[in-house]
Motif scaffolding. Structure first.
Motif, PDB file in Angstrom:
ATOM      1  N   ILE A  57       0.679  -1.357  -0.187  1.00  0.00           N
ATOM      2  CA  ILE A  57       0.151   0.169  -0.079  1.00  0.00           C
ATOM      3  C   ILE A  57       0.829   1.238  -0.033  1.00  0.00           C
ATOM      4  CG2 ILE A  57      -0.360   0.471   2.483  1.00  0.00           C
ATOM      5  CD1 ILE A  57      -3.163   0.588  -0.212  1.00  0.00           C
ATOM      6  N   THR A  58       2.111   1.001   0.483  1.00  0.00           N
ATOM      7  CA  THR A  58       2.776   2.227   0.391  1.00  0.00           C
ATOM      8  C   THR A  58       3.495   2.650  -0.824  1.00  0.00           C
ATOM      9  OG1 THR A  58       4.948   0.932   1.039  1.00  0.00           O
ATOM     10  CG2 THR A  58       3.899   1.765   2.828  1.00  0.00           C
ATOM     11  N   TYR A  59       3.427   1.781  -1.850  1.00  0.00           N
ATOM     12  CA  TYR A  59       3.602   2.041  -3.182  1.00  0.00           C
ATOM     13  C   TYR A  59       2.715   3.203  -3.737  1.00  0.00           C
ATOM     14  CZ  TYR A  59       6.241  -2.590  -2.763  1.00  0.00           C
ATOM     15  OH  TYR A  59       6.721  -3.356  -2.506  1.00  0.00           O
ATOM     16  N   VAL A  60       1.403   3.156  -3.302  1.00  0.00           N
ATOM     17  CA  VAL A  60       0.457   3.998  -3.873  1.00  0.00           C
ATOM     18  C   VAL A  60       0.935   5.405  -3.559  1.00  0.00           C
ATOM     19  CG1 VAL A  60      -2.007   4.689  -3.830  1.00  0.00           C
ATOM     20  CG2 VAL A  60      -1.190   2.151  -3.746  1.00  0.00           C
ATOM     21  N   ARG A  61       0.823   6.407  -4.317  1.00  0.00           N
ATOM     22  CA  ARG A  61       1.424   7.643  -4.048  1.00  0.00           C
ATOM     23  C   ARG A  61       0.314   8.559  -3.608  1.00  0.00           C
ATOM     24  NH1 ARG A  61       3.317   8.695  -8.822  1.00  0.00           N
ATOM     25  NH2 ARG A  61       5.578   8.285  -8.412  1.00  0.00           N
ATOM     26  N   ALA A  62      -0.903   8.527  -4.039  1.00  0.00           N
ATOM     27  CA  ALA A  62      -1.805   9.496  -3.604  1.00  0.00           C
ATOM     28  C   ALA A  62      -2.354   8.909  -2.181  1.00  0.00           C
ATOM     29  CB  ALA A  62      -3.081   9.496  -4.782  1.00  0.00           C
ATOM     30  N   LYS A  63      -2.403   9.642  -1.222  1.00  0.00           N
ATOM     31  CA  LYS A  63      -2.924   9.255   0.269  1.00  0.00           C
ATOM     32  C   LYS A  63      -4.495   9.044   0.150  1.00  0.00           C
ATOM     33  CE  LYS A  63       0.962   9.968   1.977  1.00  0.00           C
ATOM     34  NZ  LYS A  63       1.978   8.482   2.556  1.00  0.00           N
ATOM     35  N   LYS A  64      -5.170   9.680  -0.750  1.00  0.00           N
ATOM     36  CA  LYS A  64      -6.803   9.514  -0.781  1.00  0.00           C
ATOM     37  C   LYS A  64      -6.955   8.023  -1.357  1.00  0.00           C
ATOM     38  CE  LYS A  64     -10.920  11.697  -2.597  1.00  0.00           C
ATOM     39  NZ  LYS A  64     -11.375  12.789  -3.179  1.00  0.00           N
ATOM     40  N   LEU A  65      -5.869   7.865  -2.545  1.00  0.00           N
ATOM     41  CA  LEU A  65      -6.328   6.476  -3.147  1.00  0.00           C
ATOM     42  C   LEU A  65      -5.856   5.378  -2.177  1.00  0.00           C
ATOM     43  CD1 LEU A  65      -7.241   4.698  -5.582  1.00  0.00           C
ATOM     44  CD2 LEU A  65      -4.906   5.213  -6.586  1.00  0.00           C
ATOM     45  N   GLN A  66      -4.818   5.576  -1.376  1.00  0.00           N
ATOM     46  CA  GLN A  66      -4.373   4.657  -0.390  1.00  0.00           C
ATOM     47  C   GLN A  66      -5.558   4.399   0.769  1.00  0.00           C
ATOM     48  OE1 GLN A  66      -0.892   5.227   2.241  1.00  0.00           O
ATOM     49  NE2 GLN A  66       0.467   5.571   0.542  1.00  0.00           N
ATOM     50  N   LYS A  67      -6.378   5.308   1.141  1.00  0.00           N
ATOM     51  CA  LYS A  67      -7.365   5.092   1.967  1.00  0.00           C
ATOM     52  C   LYS A  67      -8.450   4.673   1.362  1.00  0.00           C
ATOM     53  CE  LYS A  67     -10.410   8.271   4.880  1.00  0.00           C
ATOM     54  NZ  LYS A  67     -10.580   9.554   5.435  1.00  0.00           N
ATOM     55  N   HIS A  68      -8.744   4.926   0.102  1.00  0.00           N
ATOM     56  CA  HIS A  68      -9.953   4.073  -0.532  1.00  0.00           C
ATOM     57  C   HIS A  68      -9.461   2.543  -0.500  1.00  0.00           C
ATOM     58  CE1 HIS A  68     -12.419   7.553  -1.157  1.00  0.00           C
ATOM     59  NE2 HIS A  68     -11.640   7.884  -2.035  1.00  0.00           N
ATOM     60  N   LEU A  69      -8.488   2.268  -1.127  1.00  0.00           N
ATOM     61  CA  LEU A  69      -8.000   0.978  -1.327  1.00  0.00           C
ATOM     62  C   LEU A  69      -8.125   0.239  -0.152  1.00  0.00           C
ATOM     63  CD1 LEU A  69      -5.080   1.502  -3.777  1.00  0.00           C
ATOM     64  CD2 LEU A  69      -7.316   0.018  -4.424  1.00  0.00           C
ATOM     65  N   SER A 205      -6.971  10.070 -22.284  1.00  0.00           N
ATOM     66  CA  SER A 205      -7.762  11.108 -21.156  1.00  0.00           C
ATOM     67  C   SER A 205      -6.510  11.434 -20.290  1.00  0.00           C
ATOM     68  CB  SER A 205      -8.825  10.660 -20.319  1.00  0.00           C
ATOM     69  OG  SER A 205      -8.481   9.586 -19.526  1.00  0.00           O
ATOM     70  N   ILE A 206      -6.606  12.694 -19.901  1.00  0.00           N
ATOM     71  CA  ILE A 206      -5.804  13.383 -18.858  1.00  0.00           C
ATOM     72  C   ILE A 206      -5.991  12.473 -17.492  1.00  0.00           C
ATOM     73  CG2 ILE A 206      -5.066  15.338 -17.465  1.00  0.00           C
ATOM     74  CD1 ILE A 206      -3.864  15.457 -20.144  1.00  0.00           C
ATOM     75  N   GLY A 207      -7.186  12.134 -17.325  1.00  0.00           N
ATOM     76  CA  GLY A 207      -7.355  11.235 -16.212  1.00  0.00           C
ATOM     77  C   GLY A 207      -6.651   9.979 -16.007  1.00  0.00           C
ATOM     78  N   LEU A 208      -6.533   9.371 -17.308  1.00  0.00           N
ATOM     79  CA  LEU A 208      -5.777   8.111 -17.070  1.00  0.00           C
ATOM     80  C   LEU A 208      -4.274   8.624 -16.542  1.00  0.00           C
ATOM     81  CD1 LEU A 208      -5.606   5.012 -17.723  1.00  0.00           C
ATOM     82  CD2 LEU A 208      -4.885   5.847 -19.981  1.00  0.00           C
ATOM     83  N   LEU A 209      -3.841   9.497 -17.227  1.00  0.00           N
ATOM     84  CA  LEU A 209      -2.395   9.832 -16.861  1.00  0.00           C
ATOM     85  C   LEU A 209      -2.387  10.231 -15.091  1.00  0.00           C
ATOM     86  CD1 LEU A 209       0.463  10.845 -17.374  1.00  0.00           C
ATOM     87  CD2 LEU A 209      -0.411  13.129 -17.928  1.00  0.00           C
ATOM     88  N   GLN A 210      -3.413  11.079 -14.712  1.00  0.00           N
ATOM     89  CA  GLN A 210      -3.293  11.414 -13.331  1.00  0.00           C
ATOM     90  C   GLN A 210      -3.548   9.972 -12.494  1.00  0.00           C
ATOM     91  OE1 GLN A 210      -2.845  14.420 -12.012  1.00  0.00           O
ATOM     92  NE2 GLN A 210      -2.638  13.121 -10.318  1.00  0.00           N
ATOM     93  N   TYR A 211      -4.226   9.000 -12.881  1.00  0.00           N
ATOM     94  CA  TYR A 211      -4.771   7.899 -12.080  1.00  0.00           C
ATOM     95  C   TYR A 211      -3.208   7.019 -11.893  1.00  0.00           C
ATOM     96  CZ  TYR A 211      -5.823   2.863 -11.527  1.00  0.00           C
ATOM     97  OH  TYR A 211      -5.403   1.419 -11.014  1.00  0.00           O
ATOM     98  N   LYS A 212      -2.523   6.901 -13.041  1.00  0.00           N
ATOM     99  CA  LYS A 212      -1.294   6.267 -13.118  1.00  0.00           C
ATOM    100  C   LYS A 212      -0.364   6.797 -12.154  1.00  0.00           C
ATOM    101  CE  LYS A 212      -1.937   3.652 -17.441  1.00  0.00           C
ATOM    102  NZ  LYS A 212      -1.458   3.116 -18.533  1.00  0.00           N
ATOM    103  N   LEU A 213      -0.148   7.860 -12.069  1.00  0.00           N
ATOM    104  CA  LEU A 213       0.712   8.712 -11.315  1.00  0.00           C
ATOM    105  C   LEU A 213       0.237   8.701  -9.764  1.00  0.00           C
ATOM    106  CD1 LEU A 213       1.166  11.920 -13.391  1.00  0.00           C
ATOM    107  CD2 LEU A 213       2.774  10.149 -13.081  1.00  0.00           C
ATOM    108  N   ASN A 214      -1.171   8.745  -9.553  1.00  0.00           N
ATOM    109  CA  ASN A 214      -1.640   8.396  -8.057  1.00  0.00           C
ATOM    110  C   ASN A 214      -1.280   6.991  -7.720  1.00  0.00           C
ATOM    111  OD1 ASN A 214      -2.574  11.148  -8.063  1.00  0.00           O
ATOM    112  ND2 ASN A 214      -4.816  10.508  -8.584  1.00  0.00           N
ATOM    113  N   LEU A 215      -1.422   6.068  -8.605  1.00  0.00           N
ATOM    114  CA  LEU A 215      -1.090   4.669  -8.187  1.00  0.00           C
ATOM    115  C   LEU A 215       0.235   4.491  -7.870  1.00  0.00           C
ATOM    116  CD1 LEU A 215      -2.656   1.974  -7.904  1.00  0.00           C
ATOM    117  CD2 LEU A 215      -1.970   1.511 -10.250  1.00  0.00           C
ATOM    118  N   GLY A 216       1.310   5.531  -8.261  1.00  0.00           N
ATOM    119  CA  GLY A 216       2.516   5.216  -7.951  1.00  0.00           C
ATOM    120  C   GLY A 216       3.510   4.647  -9.299  1.00  0.00           C
ATOM    121  N   LEU A 217       2.828   4.637 -10.365  1.00  0.00           N
ATOM    122  CA  LEU A 217       3.823   4.143 -11.467  1.00  0.00           C
ATOM    123  C   LEU A 217       4.486   5.128 -11.943  1.00  0.00           C
ATOM    124  CD1 LEU A 217       0.858   2.357 -13.555  1.00  0.00           C
ATOM    125  CD2 LEU A 217       2.093   1.428 -11.679  1.00  0.00           C
TER     126      LEU A 217
END
Length: 220
Positions: A57-69, A205-217
């Motif tokens: 879970i620490t690989y996930v960059r976005a704290k909000k996504l961490q919490k959701h997961l 979409s820009i959203g796809l790019l943002q998601y991948k960065l949030n995931l920590g890729l």
């Protein structure tokens, strides 16, 4: 236009811009770019993640996504949700996934179905192991990710999950994270997530790019 050292005619910068305006173009691709003119944009971007920490879970960059997961994974039972890991995906299991993939993508405006029912056969013939992580609600198959393993490398190749209203979660993020966790549990040092065309905001979409960065890729 001007002549280069080989006597070949080429367009100067103002002509590129003029032609782009006349054609109402959004993007100008230069097949043989001048390294001193602008910058070179790669046609594709690869995505992946180095697996170094003990807790995925620490690989996930976005704290909000961490919490959701964390919340989603801890509450799957309440909604009749479960997942299955397929270490060695059978042809029938793949075809079940492929039909879901084809059905969901065909409903999109810009459907781009890149694989076919024989994809798994081809991958196995090249010596790769094919697996998957599938998601279910009660007895209904929602979809999931399919991945390949070759030597010490794991790559998530394709993924699709049906959306439902209850619960209205990001199932794509769940199966992506479960793939990261699987890679870590199996001892892989890196997991790949394929490539995208480098046209976010136009083709993707820009959203796809943002998601991948949030995931920590990270890009490579």
């Amino acid at each position: 236009a001007e002549l280069n050292e080989l006597g070949v005619k080429f367009k100067t910068e103002p002509e590129y811009l003029s032609d782009a305006v006349d054609l109402n173009a959004d993007v100008v691709n230069l097949e043989y770019p001048d390294q001193e003119f602008g910058y070179v944009r790669p046609s594709k971007i690869g995505w992946g993640m180095d697996i170094t920490a003990s807790d995925p879970i620490t690989y996930v960059r976005a704290k909000k996504l961490q919490k959701h997961l964390k919340t989603w994974l801890n509450n799957m039972d309440k909604y009749g949700l479960r997942y299955e890991v397929k270490d060695d995906l059978s042809s029938n299991e793949y075809l079940q996934w492929f039909e879901k993939y084809k059905s969901l993508l065909s409903s999109k405006e810009k459907a781009n179905i890149k694989i076919n029912p024989l994809w798994i056969t081809y991958k196995k013939k090249t010596g790769k192991k094919v697996g998957g992580i599938f998601l279910y609600k009660d007895n209904k198959f929602l979809g999931g990710n399919v991945f390949t393993i070759s030597d010490d490398k794991m790559t998530v190749c394709y993924g699709v999950v049906e959306k439902i209203q209850n619960p209205n979660w990001s199932f794509g993020a769940i199966v992506d994270f479960l793939c990261i966790k699987y890679a870590k549990d199996k001892g892989f040092k890196r997991i790949g997530f394929g490539q995208d065309n480098n046209l976010y905001g136009h083709h993707l979409s820009i959203g796809l790019l943002q998601y991948k960065l949030n995931l920590g890729l990270t890009q490579y």
